[in-house]
Design a protein around this motif. Structure first.
Motif: not given
Ligand code: ZN
Ligand code: KG4
Length: 318
Positions: A110, A114, A135, A291
């Motif tokens: 993840h 980003h 985040s 996201d």
């Molecule tokens: Zn995220």
């Protein structure tokens, strides 16, 4: 085209991205309203909602791109970090599509996703650069030398910057998630009204638990009628403290690395004061800060296909 899937937290997302980084569709179904009544994400509720949303969201992305599954050449999915039950829904869906269509599957981290939000058209950022990733779950300074990954230079010792925004918003009665609400309210307030210091920790790490406690005390010590009047000042001062900490550390890291470029990504990169405070930095496009699955498909462009896709497992922690 690459079909990307992202279900690590409370966004169910699917996207179609070409191998050269053009976004053909980017669909994000946010569950934030569902979780707002609890003041934060409830993992089991998130998993169940992902299960309901994942097929419609994939269908919507295909429709938006004017494509069918026959046009998909690779499937990319977030493997972790995140909520384990939430991740498993996306991973199972991706395995099903890949297996059913005989397509390769790519597992994406993840955080790499980003960073890869910067590599999409029309205006991609080219490595090397220093990356501030802020985040709801992470606050990291990354040394990015190539498209395929990064090296961690610093992290938060306690709360993430977005978490600090969300907890601050809750103390100010602004609901969940609160980053964008603080951002809006802060524009009407005086950032010098309250002195909220941010702890300076050694190295290139961050700490946001102290500033949150400072806000808690300030809110507690104000009479109720005054609190209403000073809410914008509190929001502005609180935001200023968080942004200052992020900007100072990003500058220190850039100096240490002798980095020619700074980039900012993650949900907090949407913050207007942070973007203004780092005018020389390349921020991720606004719609790709929080996201989404376009960033996951983007990262997959630089990764190998999984050797044994059906055996892939999700991981909760990086
Ligand atoms: Zn995220
Ligand atoms: O990247 P993201 O969607 O999810 C994680 O991977 O954690 O980031 C969500 C975080 C939340 O904490 C939210 O409050 C914060 O990003 N956020 C903002 C803004 N927009 C979203 N924080 C400050 N200012 C904003 N404008």
């Amino acid at each position: 085209m690459i079909l990307g899937l992202e279900t690590s937290c409370d966004e169910t997302a699917a996207a179609l991205v070409t191998e050269d980084g053009e976004i053909r569709a980017n669909v994000v179904a946010s569950q934030s309203e569902l979780h707002a009544q609890y003041g934060g994400v409830v993992p089991e509720v998130a998993s169940r909602r992902h299960l309901e949303l994942v097929s419609p969201v994939v269908r919507e992305a295909l429709g938006e791109a004017g494509a069918t599954l026959g046009d998909v050449e690779r499937v990319a999915v977030t493997q972790g970090p995140g909520l384990i039950g939430a991740l498993l829904v996306g991973l199972a869906a991706a395995k099903g599509i890949a297996w059913g269509r005989g397509l390769p599957l790519v597992a994406v981290d993840h955080l790499h996703g980003h960073v890869a939000s910067l590599y999409l058209r029309p205006d991609p950022v080219e490595p090397p650069f220093l990356c501030l990733l802020a985040s709801g779950g992470h606050t990291l300074l990354l040394d990015v030398q190539d498209h395929a990954g990064f090296r961690v230079l610093g992290t938060t010792l306690d709360d993430a910057a977005g978490e600090a925004f969300d907890k601050g918003a809750r103390l100010l009665g602004l609901g969940y998630p609160g980053g964008a609400a603080i951002d809006r309210l802060a524009r009407e307030g005086d950032a010098d009204a309250f002195d909220f210091p941010v702890a300076r920790v050694p190295g290139l790490d961050f700490s946001f638990s102290g500033v949150k406690t400072a806000l808690l005390y300030a809110v507690r010590d104000l009479p109720a009628d005054e609190l209403e009047e000073r809410r914008a000042d509190l929001a502005a001062s609180y935001q200023r403290a968080i942004v200052r900490a992020l900007v100072e550390r990003a500058h220190e890291a850039a100096a240490q690395l002798d980095a020619g470029q700074i980039a900012i990504v993650g949900g907090v990169a949407a913050n207007s004061e942070l973007r203004a405070a780092l005018p020389e930095a390349r921020p991720a496009p606004l719609e790709l800060c929080t996201d989404n699955a376009a960033m996951i498909a983007s990262a997959a462009r630089y990764l190998d296909d999984a050797a044994d896709p059906l055996r892939l497992d999700a991981y909760a922690v990086a």
